[in-house]
Scaffold this motif. Structure first.
Motif, PDB file in Angstrom:
ATOM      1  N   THR A 107     -27.200 -23.121 -18.058  1.00  0.00           N
ATOM      2  CA  THR A 107     -26.681 -22.731 -16.945  1.00  0.00           C
ATOM      3  C   THR A 107     -26.598 -23.813 -16.096  1.00  0.00           C
ATOM      4  OG1 THR A 107     -27.721 -20.612 -17.056  1.00  0.00           O
ATOM      5  CG2 THR A 107     -27.304 -21.122 -14.679  1.00  0.00           C
TER       6      THR A 107
ATOM      7  N   ASN B  23     -26.123 -16.669 -11.452  1.00  0.00           N
ATOM      8  CA  ASN B  23     -25.033 -15.389 -11.998  1.00  0.00           C
ATOM      9  C   ASN B  23     -23.921 -14.984 -10.960  1.00  0.00           C
ATOM     10  OD1 ASN B  23     -26.869 -15.505 -14.135  1.00  0.00           O
ATOM     11  ND2 ASN B  23     -27.460 -13.486 -13.842  1.00  0.00           N
TER      12      ASN B  23
ATOM     13  N   PRO C 262     -22.525 -13.704 -15.677  1.00  0.00           N
ATOM     14  CA  PRO C 262     -23.921 -13.707 -15.879  1.00  0.00           C
ATOM     15  C   PRO C 262     -24.498 -14.766 -16.782  1.00  0.00           C
ATOM     16  CG  PRO C 262     -22.539 -11.857 -17.074  1.00  0.00           C
ATOM     17  CD  PRO C 262     -21.475 -12.746 -16.393  1.00  0.00           C
TER      18      PRO C 262
END
Length: 252
Positions: free
Chosen positions: A167, A197, A201
């Motif tokens: 991420t 997100n 996502p």
């Protein structure tokens, strides 16, 4: 083969107060079967910590990240931080403002989530920003600041290392902005909750109902309420007034 989970205990100020010492002792007792690692700065005097466990494992990071909780937030928004622990699948970050009620850590690691943390706590509905609609459009700086205050003394989260790193790689620009936002408290929690997100996502995160079963601010717990895995929001200034602790021995 990777370890399933390790417990990290950040130490900003080695001169921990009696309430933090109580929370530390409880953590060491309750989660003793997992690898427990302290993170702090080089040269930190951990003699108080060693009174509870002489054979502690310590990993050091630059001192600049331990000047305050907001500096620590910057460390939690760096790929290099999570890379240091790539020998395990999950990390449980356990700051000394949280209390694990019972050991359900294995259960929560197996639930298929990448990031678990208690929802932010606001003393009144009027003080809580409306983030449901703006999770896509984005919050203003003022709204982020207000949202960040809901994470005061909320220092416990479980995360899957690989997904956190991925991420941060995909959100490098946003993570950089959050690390350098000087007016935003608890920037790491705001980033993982609102930014990670956004549009796509990146992390598998649970609903608020599930989050409340994982961890909940202790101020929201009544005498008859079912207790979650952990309680957050504990400090030296409020522990004596919290109903959960009133039936227990004095902290200070």
């Amino acid at each position: 083969m990777k370890e399933l989970v390790s417990v990290l205990i950040p130490i900003l100020n080695p001169d921990i107060n009696p309430t933090e010492e109580r929370l530390l002792h409880h953590c060491l007792e309750t989660l003793h079967k997992y690898p427990l690692i302290f993170i702090t700065f080089e040269g930190a005097d951990l003699s108080i910590v060693k009174e509870h466990n002489e054979d502690i494992d310590v990993i050091y990071f630059p001192k600049k990240y331990f000047q305050s909780r907001d500096h620590l937030a910057s460390l939690f928004l760096m790929e290099d931080f999570y890379d240091r622990f790539n020998w395990c699948e999950f990390l449980l970050i356990h700051e000394l403002n949280s209390w694990v009620v019972r050991d359900e850590l294995y259960y929560w690691c197996k639930q298929g989530y990448d990031y678990l943390k208690a929802p932010p706590y606001f003393a009144s509905l009027e003080s809580a920003p409306d983030t449901i609609i703006k999770r896509l459009s984005g919050l203003t700086t003022e709204e982020k600041i207000l949202f960040g205050k809901g994470y005061t003394d909320n220092g416990l989260y479980l995360c899957r290392i690989e997904r956190m790193t991925k991420t941060l790689q995909n959100k490098r620009k946003e993570a950089y902005q959050y690390r350098h936002e000087t007016h935003l408290q608890h920037a790491d929690s705001v980033f993982w909750d609102l930014e990670a997100n956004r549009f796509w996502p990146q992390l598998r995160k649970p609903t608020n109902i599930v989050r409340n079963h994982f961890a909940k601010n202790v101020q929201q717990i009544g005498n008859s309420d079912a207790l979650p895995f952990a309680l957050t929001g504990i400090s030296r200034s409020n522990i004596k007034e919290l109903s959960y602790f009133k039936t227990m021995p004095e902290a200070d």
